[in-house]
Enzyme design. Structure first.
Site, short mmCIF file in Angstrom:
data_model
loop_
_atom_site.label_atom_id
_atom_site.label_comp_id
_atom_site.label_asym_id
_atom_site.label_seq_id
_atom_site.Cartn_x
_atom_site.Cartn_y
_atom_site.Cartn_z
N ASP A 126 -5.24 17.30 30.69
CA ASP A 126 -4.42 16.55 29.74
C ASP A 126 -5.14 15.26 29.35
OD1 ASP A 126 -2.05 15.40 28.42
OD2 ASP A 126 -0.94 16.91 29.53
N HIS A 158 0.89 10.99 27.70
CA HIS A 158 1.14 12.44 27.76
C HIS A 158 0.79 13.04 29.12
CE1 HIS A 158 0.60 16.71 26.50
NE2 HIS A 158 1.48 16.41 25.56
N SER A 204 5.02 20.78 25.83
CA SER A 204 4.24 20.04 26.84
C SER A 204 5.10 19.66 28.03
CB SER A 204 3.70 18.74 26.24
OG SER A 204 2.55 18.98 25.51
#
Length: 651
Positions: free
Chosen positions: A30, A100, A437
């Protein structure tokens, strides 16, 4: 490749039996990690597992430290640099400056953190799916260049080292447009991971609700769709005509309790702006002279939801009503907007537009958000969640499963504000984010628990346990819906919504070997060079292998002409039992199962069966139709979705 932007399942029983994922190592490809987050505290954890061979490669970032929880971190940017050009030293760090990666990794394996909220909402203890697992961050995604954030060379390099380091689970909340497997870095990397017994979990993508949009389509990893959970953050829009609409938001600021003028963004546009841009509150379209002191109504679409709020705020608005378009329907998302805001559904948005058009001085008020639990119906499919059919291999149903992916609260970076807008100077340790996600690491965390319980199970067995125990019903015991109130199908949710407690006792599993996958690649027509990408050596293809016969936990027949027979095998992983086949026939299709009774005496025993599909004359249509195959011993219900499309010929 790009990131799948866009509450952890309460599973006390599996949590306790699996010791909260103790001993398991979860890796995450990620944007890196924010190591200071309390979700990565080493409190309550013993020594690092002896099998771990990874490192904490902090590059030039001497403030970045690993510990007994966050046991490894690496960064990969050579592929990125080959396109972006020479990088400065700030790129030599696994630190997450975007949020994220921190959010996804903490969802999969974050430690327990008490008294968490987002601007006072969603109070509770934050914890990952496997809160006692160790975690490792592999930073492969960077600020976009030429539309890409995560490059194939970096993804493959990260897979290589994650395999070397000794992870048990790999979570990938990233993806790109679907491509042939021998050109797909996630497909190649996850194949090699599977060979080493590592379960790879991927997000399905955020290009819904259109059909044939799913990404990460290979059969050897788990592909996760996104659905809602039974928690909302309601904020109400009161109109001057005494009508009230319920929306959602996580705005921190509060409006003084009085009515304010409300204006459509198209009525507030600059003379130079196009109406089709202004209706979306795109950058530089709103006229401050028309907006100041008012609530602006923005239509959802194109630019980020939080960006619309920022544009309204910068133009002087006191609040924003964000109205869905037709395709997003009832999907409402709670975002940490920079001004008082309410995100409302399509029907309510249409009514707000009608009210504004009907009166000379329209007014409105937006309440501060609250937290509401046990909401119904839930879950339902997120409109953004990408859907099947599989565009690369229609014979493999994708996505495989759905999990919570809307307004998920998890750890965040403190290098940026919660909206990730430059303008946003706020910093919060936990944030609410939506996307596949977010659903992907829910499943990664559950995989961690199953790996702790069953260390000898293959990745395919773990995947099968998750799929065959899923539910296709919501909390009102009605079929799962999509965001526009229609009945969702396996193209939206795969086998259904994940049920962790049931997954730990599936009874039987569809196990799949690496040779099965190689025969599958042969059946796709791949040549020796293409297959060598997966094998690292020569492989002798079996003469006859049908794609339909890959031992997959779902059955898809995309071109049924007359009749066809497919083969599957089931392996016992529970107590001895006699399982009887039950079929829910798709419309216009008859299905027979032989044998229809399977007796298992020992754990590890495998038995094959055949399923014959026949299109009924005059009743079958040219559309995809859906059914189920359920093997039950009275206690277990080993359920597979059935997807069929008949090829009808005209006489």
């Amino acid at each position: 490749m790009g990131l799948e932007h866009n509450g952890v399942i309460q599973s006390n029983s599996i949590w306790k039996k699996a010791r909260f994922g103790e001993g398991v190592i979860i890796g995450n490809l990620d944007t890196g990690v924010w190591p200071e987050s309390k979700s990565f505290s080493e409190e309550g954890l013993g020594p690092i597992p002896s099998k771990w061979r990874g490192i904490c490669h902090n590059g030039i970032d001497h403030t970045f430290h690993c510990n007994r929880k966050l046991i490894g971190a690496r960064y990969f940017n050579k592929g990125y640099a080959s396109v972006a050009g020479p990088l400065n030293s700030s790129f030599d760090s696994p630190r997450d400056n975007e949020g994220h990666g921190t959010h996804t990794l903490s969802t999969a394996g974050g430690n327990m953190v008490a008294r968490v909220s987002v601007f006072g909402q969603g109070h509770g203890t934050a914890k990952g799916g496997s809160p006692m697992a160790r975690v490792a961050a592999y930073k492969v995604c960077w600020p976009p260049v030429a539309g890409d954030e995560c490059f194939d060379a970096d993804i493959l390099a990260a897979f290589d080292l994650a395999i070397h380091d000794g992870v048990d689970v790999l979570s990938l909340s990233l993806g790109g447009s679907a491509s042939t497997f021998f050109k797909d870095s996630v497909a190649i990397g996850s194949f090699h991971a599977a060979k080493h017994g590592i379960v790879v979990v991927c997000s399905a993508g955020n290009s819904g609700p259109a059909d044939a949009t799913a990404e990460n389509l290979a059969p050897w990893h788990v592909t996760v769709a996104a659905s809602t959970m039974d928690r909302q953050f309601p904020t109400y829009v009161f109109l001057g005509n005494n009508i009230t609409f319920k929306g959602e938001s996580l705005s921190a600021t509060i409006l003084a309790p009085k009515f304010y003028p409300i204006i459509k963004a198209t009525d507030a546009k600059l003379a130079s702006a196009r109406a089709e841009d202004a209706v979306l509150c795109q950058n530089g379209t709103l006229d401050p002279n028309k907006v100041k002191g008012k609530i602006v109504v923005c239509l959802r679409g194109i630019n980020a939801r939080v960006d619309k709020g920022e544009q309204a705020f910068l133009a002087g608005a006191v609040g924003m009503v964000l109205a869905n378009d037709k395709t997003t329907g009832n999907e409402i998302i709670a975002d940490p907007h920079v001004l008082p805001a309410s995100h409302i559904n399509f029907t309510d948005g249409s009514a707000v537009f009608t009210y504004i058009n009907s009166t000379k001085f329209p007014v409105a008020y937006i309440t501060h958000p609250k937290t509401q639990l046990d909401t119904k119906p839930a879950p339902f499919m997120a409109a953004f969640s990408s859907k099947g059919p599989n565009t690369i291999v229609p014979e493999i149903l994708k996505p495989d499963i759905t999990a919570p992916g809307v307004s998920v609260i998890a750890a965040y970076t403190e290098a940026q504000g919660p909206t990730n807008q430059v303008f946003d100077k706020r910093r919060i340790p936990f944030n609410s984010v939506s996307g596949t996600s977010m659903s992907c690491p829910h499943v990664s965390g559950i995989v961690g628990l199953l790996r702790a319980l069953y260390p000898t199970w293959s990745p395919a067995a773990i995947k099968s346990a998750i799929m065959t125990t899923a539910t296709t019903l919501d909390n009102e015991v009605e079929p799962l819906l999509n965001a526009t109130d229609g009945k969702a199908t396996p193209f939206s949710y795969g086998a259904g919504h994940v049920q962790p407690n049931r997954a730990m006792d599936p009874g039987l599993v569809y196990d799949t070997t690496i040779d099965d996958y190689l025969n599958f690649l042969c059946a796709l027509g791949y040549n020796a060079t293409q297959i060598s990408v997966f094998t690292e050596g020569p492989y002798q293809c079996r003469k006859k292998f049908s794609l339909l016969n890959l031992n997959y936990p779902s059955i898809t027949v995309p071109k049924l002409s007359g009749s066809v027979t497919v083969t599957r095998r089931l392996k016992s992983v529970g107590s001895p039992g006699t399982y009887i086949a039950h079929v829910q026939n798709p419309h216009g299709i008859t299905i027979s199962v032989k044998p229809s009774i399977l007796k298992f005496k020992n754990v590890g025993e495998e038995k094959s069966f055949k399923v014959t599909f026949k299109a009924m004359q005059g009743k079958a249509t040219n559309n995809y139709v859906f059914g189920k195959l359920i093997w039950s011993d009275g206690k277990h219900y080993v359920t597979s979705p059935i997807v069929v499309k008949a090829l009808l010929t005209r006489n």
